[in-house]
Design an enzyme around this catalytic site. Structure first.
Site, PDB file in Angstrom:
ATOM      1  N   HIS A 191       2.650  -7.002   4.876  1.00 46.56           N
ATOM      2  CA  HIS A 191       1.371  -6.656   5.153  1.00 46.56           C
ATOM      3  C   HIS A 191       0.629  -6.885   6.439  1.00 46.56           C
ATOM      4  CE1 HIS A 191      -0.013  -5.747   0.811  1.00 46.56           C
ATOM      5  NE2 HIS A 191       1.054  -6.283   0.679  1.00 46.56           N
ATOM      6  N   GLU A 248       1.129 -11.725   6.130  1.00 42.19           N
ATOM      7  CA  GLU A 248       0.269 -10.960   6.839  1.00 42.19           C
ATOM      8  C   GLU A 248       0.375 -11.079   8.359  1.00 42.19           C
ATOM      9  OE1 GLU A 248      -2.207  -9.280   5.528  1.00 42.19           O
ATOM     10  OE2 GLU A 248      -2.615  -9.740   3.722  1.00 42.19           O
ATOM     11  N   HIS A 267       0.960  -1.315  -0.054  1.00 37.05           N
ATOM     12  CA  HIS A 267      -0.045   0.219  -0.038  1.00 37.05           C
ATOM     13  C   HIS A 267       0.792   1.502   0.080  1.00 37.05           C
ATOM     14  CE1 HIS A 267      -3.379  -2.826   0.590  1.00 37.05           C
ATOM     15  NE2 HIS A 267      -2.703  -3.527   1.614  1.00 37.05           N
ATOM     16  N   GLU A 298      -2.332   0.343   7.935  1.00 37.67           N
ATOM     17  CA  GLU A 298      -1.447  -0.618   7.497  1.00 37.67           C
ATOM     18  C   GLU A 298      -0.216  -0.164   6.794  1.00 37.67           C
ATOM     19  OE1 GLU A 298      -1.419  -4.641   4.358  1.00 37.67           O
ATOM     20  OE2 GLU A 298      -3.401  -3.347   4.616  1.00 37.67           O
TER      21      GLU A 298
END
Length: 264
Positions: free
Chosen positions: A78, A144, A9, A23
Site C-alpha cells: 500500500h 505503507e 485497491h 495508490e
C-alpha cells in the site's frame, strides 16, 4: 515458499491519491516488480497475486483466495495518505499478536530490509486490525510505502527506479525471513546498461544528471579503450538479462536512443 502478494485497491477503488498519481497504480507496479525479482532470482518462490491489472477485488475475496491456496505468507502493498503533512514508511501486523510471535519476527526482518533502501522517513513497526491481517490464516504483513499526498514522497513514487528499489527491499526481507536461495546463474554474467561514452568528463556528468532527473540512477565510470581514457555513463547492472532489458527500455524512453547493454 508460497507468497500471496496483494497490491491494494484496484479497479473502482483507486485507494489514496495525490500529486497526480493513484495508490492502486503505484502498488501494482511495485508488486509486479517484487514478483519478477523473486521469480527470476530465487529458487522455490511461488507467487500468487490478488490482481495483476487494474481490476476490482474485495478484501474478502483476497483473503479467501490466500487461505484456500494455502499461502505461507500474505504481503499487502500500500501507500498512505493523511493531510499532505505526514510522510514516511511504516508496516503493520495484526493487533492481537505479541512481539514474540512468528509474524512479528517476520515483520522485524522485512521492516529492516525495506527501511534500508526506501529513502523514506521511518515511522516504525505497528499493529492494526486490518481485514487482511485479521482474516488470513497465515502470517501477514501490510506495508505503507510513503504518503502519496506528501510532495517529496510522491516525487519518489513517480520514479520507476524508486519503485524497483522498494520491490528489492521487500524481496531482500522475504529472502532473509524464509531463507530463500538464489538461483545459480552458472556464468555469473553481469549485464550493464551503458547510456553513453564520452571523452569529456563534463559531457558524461551532464548525461548522468539528465538521467537522474528522469528518475534513473546512474554514475560515471572511467574506462580505458584502446589506450584512451573514456567516461562511460552506467545506468544499472543486473545479473538477470530480463531486468537489464527493462532498464534499457527505460533509458531509451528517456531519450537516450543509443543506449546499449554490455555483458561481463
Amino acid at each position: 515458499m508460497k507468497l500471496y502478494l496483494d497490491p491494494g485497491h484496484g479497479g473502482s477503488d483507486p485507494g489514496a491519491s495525490g500529486n497526480g498519481i493513484k495508490e492502486k497504480d503505484i502498488v501494482l507496479d511495485i508488486a509486479i516488480k517484487i514478483r519478477t525479482i523473486l521469480t527470476n532470482d530465487y529458487e522455490n518462490a511461488v507467487i500468487k497475486m490478488s490482481r495483476t491489472s487494474d481490476s476490482t477485488k474485495s478484501l474478502q475475496q483476497r483473503t479467501n483466495e490466500a487461505n484456500s491456496w494455502g499461502a505461507d505468507y500474505y504481503l499487502s502493498i500500500h501507500c498512505n495518505a493523511f493531510n499532505g503533512t505526514a510522510q514516511g514508511y511504516e508496516d503493520f501486523i495484526h493487533s492481537s499478536l505479541s512481539n514474540n510471535s512468528k509474524t512479528a519476527k517476520y515483520q522485524d526482518i522485512l521492516h529492516a530490509e525495506i527501511a534500508k533502501v526506501n529513502q523514506l522517513r521511518n515511522r516504525g513497526q505497528k499493529k492494526a486490525n486490518f481485514h487482511v491481517l485479521r482474516e488470513t490464516t497465515m502470517s501477514a504483513l501490510l506495508t505503507e510505502n510513503g504518503f502519496i499526498d506528501h510532495a517529496s514522497d510522491a516525487a519518489l513514487m513517480k520514479k520507476s527506479s524508486w519503485r524497483q528499489r522498494i520491490a528489492q527491499g521487500h524481496v531482500n526481507g522475504l529472502a532473509r525471513a524464509f531463507n530463500l536461495q538464489r538461483k545459480e546463474n552458472g556464468s555469473k554474467t553481469i549485464y550493464k546498461i551503458i547510456a553513453g561514452s564520452f571523452k569529456s568528463k563534463a559531457n558524461a556528468d551532464e548525461r548522468k544528471d539528465f538521467l537522474n532527473t528522469k528518475g534513473i540512477e546512474s554514475f560515471v565510470d572511467q574506462v580505458s579503450i584502446s589506450g584512451e581514457r573514456w567516461y562511460r555513463v552506467q545506468a544499472g547492472a543486473f545479473s538477470n538479462r530480463t531486468n537489464a532489458d527493462v532498464r534499457l527500455n527505460e533509458v531509451k524512453n528517456a531519450g537516450i536512443a543509443d543506449a546499449y547493454i554490455i555483458s561481463e
